[in-house]
Design a protein around this motif. Structure first.
Motif: not given
Length: 364
Positions: A212-218
């Motif tokens: 998994r990879v977490i992509i930060c919208f901000e």
């Protein structure tokens, strides 16, 4: 001769269990995809460094992100490793899936169209939120992109969508009146807060860090961090079997065209996408085709920062702190939660200052 035959037969008897064991290990061992994935480590957040990322700073200053061509995405003619693109409603799902298509050149689809086939590079979903669907065959999807947005911003964005649906307005066209937001907020705040926490826990627990990879919208919409975050997304997508991504030097340009894009070539792209869908006997009218001319929201209406009361801000901090305690060792999620907690504290402090100023003004 007989002695040799007996010796050969004896060796065969001795070797047979070994051959059988090796065959069983091969049959029940990890697939090529699993073995391939096992070679990778988690894609961690990248800390901005002025020296290392001087070219990004220069691009921002000049507005020159280089030259690149974004072609209409196509469905692959070969199997690929399926990937979920999961986000809480109001967290930039549309922008993310357009960016995924631009980076890979492959078509995405959503959980409404999911049928456990491997002809799309990713499947957009809001599950376990009610806007998402529990998919049959989801256990066969081994990877996930998790897009996170601060709940204080995701909730009003989600409400804008609900307001548009209720009033039969075009999606991403209208910002709800502030009084409508406040009424909905007070009626649904606790439930939304629980749903956001459950969303994070569901996807964090479902996949290992390497899958998994977490992509930060901000970050993805930020002028400096955006190209860097897009690079992390490209690296993760490039690990999928059967997926080729654009080279790293083109990612900033692709990011800029998608996230900051203003011009429209949607008519031609939609026609080509519809032709691609027809090859798979899919009704184009029931498919959520992406639009590179509007990857982000362009809502009209009164501009305001959606307000919260002090009790609600404190509840957000408490929920985020609970997640931080649970996932303290998660190197990708930890800094995001800390940043969100800090932002909630800043809004709380600002609200207290305003209340204090009003009290002082009343005394005078």
């Amino acid at each position: 001769m007989k002695q040799r035959e007996k010796l050969a037969a004896g060796l065969l008897v001795l070797l047979f269990p070994v051959i059988l064991l090796v065959s069983m290990m091969d049959a029940f061992g990890p697939s090529s995809t699993q073995h391939h994935r096992a070679l990778y480590n988690e894609i961690l957040p990248i800390i901005y460094d002025e020296n290392e990322h001087e070219h990004i700073k220069r691009m921002k200053a000049t507005g020159d992100y280089g030259e690149c061509e974004i072609r209409p995405p196509v469905f692959p003619d070969h199997e690929i490793t399926p990937t979920f693109s999961a986000s809480y409603p109001g967290s930039g799902a549309k922008m993310t899936w357009v960016l995924i298509e631009a980076i890979t050149g492959l078509q995405t689809h959503n959980d409404i169209m999911f049928d456990n086939t491997r002809y799309a590079v990713s499947t957009k979903t809001h599950y376990p939120n009610r806007e998402g669907t529990l998919l049959k065959g989801e256990e066969n999807v081994p990877r996930a992109i998790i897009v996170l947005r601060h709940p204080l911003d995701a909730f009003p964005s989600y409400f804008n969508y609900l307001y548009e649906m209720e009033n039969h307005l075009e999606n991403h066209s209208t910002r709800a009146p502030i009084q409508a937001w406040i009424s909905w907020r007070d009626a649904h705040f606790e439930g939304q807060l629980q749903n956001w926490q459950h969303f994070v826990e569901y996807w964090m627990d479902k996949f290992s860090p390497a899958d998994r990879v977490i992509i930060c919208f901000e970050k993805i919409i930020n002028d400096v961090y955006g190209p860097i975050e897009a690079g992390r997304l490209a690296e993760f997508l490039g690990r999928s079997d059967g997926v080729n991504v654009h080279p790293p030097e083109l990612i900033p340009c692709i990011w800029h065209k998608v996230v900051k894009y203003k011009d429209s070539n949607n008519a031609r792209r939609r026609l080509e996408s519809m032709e691609g869908l027809a090859k798979f006997d899919i009704d184009p009218n029931s498919f959520a085709l992406s639009d590179p001319s509007r990857p982000n929201s362009h809502r009209d209406g009164p501009k305001y920062i959606p307000p919260y009361n002090l009790q609600q801000l404190n509840a957000v901090k408490s929920m985020l702190s609970s997640l931080l305690d649970k996932y303290r060792e998660e190197s990708s999620l930890n800094p995001v939660l800390r940043k969100y907690i800090h932002e909630a504290e800043m809004r709380e402090e600002e609200m207290r200052k305003k209340k204090e100023e009003k009290r002082n003004a009343a005394v005078l």
